[in-house]
Design a protein around this motif. Structure first.
Motif, mmCIF file in Angstrom:
data_model
loop_
_atom_site.group_PDB
_atom_site.id
_atom_site.type_symbol
_atom_site.label_atom_id
_atom_site.label_comp_id
_atom_site.label_asym_id
_atom_site.label_seq_id
_atom_site.Cartn_x
_atom_site.Cartn_y
_atom_site.Cartn_z
ATOM 1 N N PRO A 194 0.852 -1.206 0.054
ATOM 2 C CA PRO A 194 0.024 0.195 -0.020
ATOM 3 C C PRO A 194 0.852 1.324 -0.006
ATOM 4 O O PRO A 194 0.592 2.136 -0.935
ATOM 5 C CB PRO A 194 -0.924 -0.004 1.415
ATOM 6 C CG PRO A 194 -0.861 -1.648 1.489
ATOM 7 C CD PRO A 194 0.209 -2.109 1.178
ATOM 8 N N ARG A 258 -6.637 1.679 -0.841
ATOM 9 C CA ARG A 258 -7.412 1.501 -0.119
ATOM 10 C C ARG A 258 -7.868 -0.149 0.232
ATOM 11 O O ARG A 258 -8.008 -0.768 1.404
ATOM 12 C CB ARG A 258 -8.723 2.173 -0.115
ATOM 13 C CG ARG A 258 -8.491 3.779 0.071
ATOM 14 C CD ARG A 258 -9.751 4.462 0.032
ATOM 15 N NE ARG A 258 -10.477 4.369 -1.166
ATOM 16 C CZ ARG A 258 -10.249 5.412 -2.114
ATOM 17 N NH1 ARG A 258 -9.290 6.340 -1.929
ATOM 18 N NH2 ARG A 258 -10.963 5.221 -3.221
ATOM 19 N N GLU A 261 -4.973 -1.788 1.785
ATOM 20 C CA GLU A 261 -4.655 -1.409 3.242
ATOM 21 C C GLU A 261 -5.867 -2.376 3.853
ATOM 22 O O GLU A 261 -5.547 -2.594 4.931
ATOM 23 C CB GLU A 261 -4.880 -0.218 3.426
ATOM 24 C CG GLU A 261 -3.739 0.706 2.981
ATOM 25 C CD GLU A 261 -3.934 2.184 3.154
ATOM 26 O OE1 GLU A 261 -5.132 2.559 3.190
ATOM 27 O OE2 GLU A 261 -3.153 3.177 3.026
ATOM 28 N N ASN A 264 -4.813 -6.096 4.256
ATOM 29 C CA ASN A 264 -3.559 -6.267 5.029
ATOM 30 C C ASN A 264 -4.211 -6.055 6.435
ATOM 31 O O ASN A 264 -3.780 -6.865 7.235
ATOM 32 C CB ASN A 264 -2.739 -5.227 4.992
ATOM 33 C CG ASN A 264 -1.791 -5.507 3.771
ATOM 34 O OD1 ASN A 264 -1.890 -6.545 3.078
ATOM 35 N ND2 ASN A 264 -0.944 -4.612 3.371
#
Length: 268
Positions: A194, A258, A261, A264
């Protein structure tokens, strides 16, 4: 009923309603007072926009993508090397990497482009460095700046990998170099995708500094192409079209960041 007698949820609803009302009033004021005819005449003339195609896509946007990807590739390679130097047990390596990161994070990309475009030719007259013409110069300039930021991103990702992974690899007879290459770096890349994508977006916009290198017609990127066409047409519509082309790339990349993220965060 006074605000003192309202519950916390009710006060929050009243506050949000007031904010929404102010927002709607501000939008309505702008919509009713703006001179839309003048804006359309200066920024949205369809006949001027049509004249930009297909060159704005086949030349300007293509060059912007090429400049960005080559700069990102060079910056990622140099950034990884600097990150490993920051984590090295050899003091001179750590000192060099730290000084590099501090200097190139503190300098504007504008200064780097000016130095690449004028400083290197003055220092080494006749030398073709970096190789690759304009593309090579852009990749070198963008990569030098990006490497300083990517180095810290790589270092954080490497340090985020649990030390037990390295200890397990060493217990299986792996050397520290092989453990770093086979175990640590692949896991670190998954962590830092990211922020690396965010860096790609920043480089895409920083490619607008290519004009400092004195590019030719077929080497123009979006910002230079838009400025030149706006000057020749005496109208700002090309700048608006160029801005939309930037958004055509940056918005999907922002959406991708986004999503990565969120994935993750969910996997932790």
């Amino acid at each position: 009923m006074t605000t003192a007698t309202l519950t916390r949820r009710q006060r929050r609803r009243v506050t949000l309603a007031g904010q929404y009302t102010l927002f709607v009033i501000a939008i309505a004021f702008i919509a009713l007072t703006a001179d839309w005819a003048a804006l359309r005449l200066n920024f949205a003339r369809s006949e001027v926009a049509r004249d930009l195609f297909p060159e704005i896509i086949t030349t300007a946007l293509k060059n912007t993508v090429i400049y960005t990807l080559t700069g990102f590739g060079f910056g990622a390679a140099l950034g990884l090397l600097l990150a490993l130097m920051r984590l090295s047990s050899v003091p001179p390596y750590r000192w060099f990497a730290k000084v590099y990161v501090e200097i190139f994070r503190g300098l504007p990309a504008l200064i780097i482009f000016i130095f690449i475009g004028t400083g290197i030719p003055l220092a080494f007259p006749g030398a073709k460095f970096p190789p690759g013409g304009t593309t090579g110069k852009v990749a070198f300039a963008l990569g030098l700046v990006a490497a300083a930021y990517m180095a810290e991103t790589f270092r954080a990702g490497i340090q985020a990998v649990p030390k037990g992974q390295v200890e397990a690899a060493r217990s299986l007879g792996m050397s520290s170099t092989r453990a770093m290459r086979s175990i640590v770096i692949p896991q670190a890349f998954r962590i830092i995708i990211p922020p690396l994508t965010n860096e790609l977006v920043l480089l895409f916009k920083d490619s607008s500094l290519v004009f400092l290198l004195g590019v030719q017609l077929q080497e123009k990127e979006l910002a230079k192409f838009g400025r030149d066409m706006a000057g020749s047409k005496a109208n700002a519509t090309p700048l608006l079209v160029a801005a939309l082309c930037y958004l055509l790339i940056t918005i999907p990349l922002g959406f991708l960041v986004r999503r990565l993220e969120a994935r993750n965060a969910k996997s932790r």
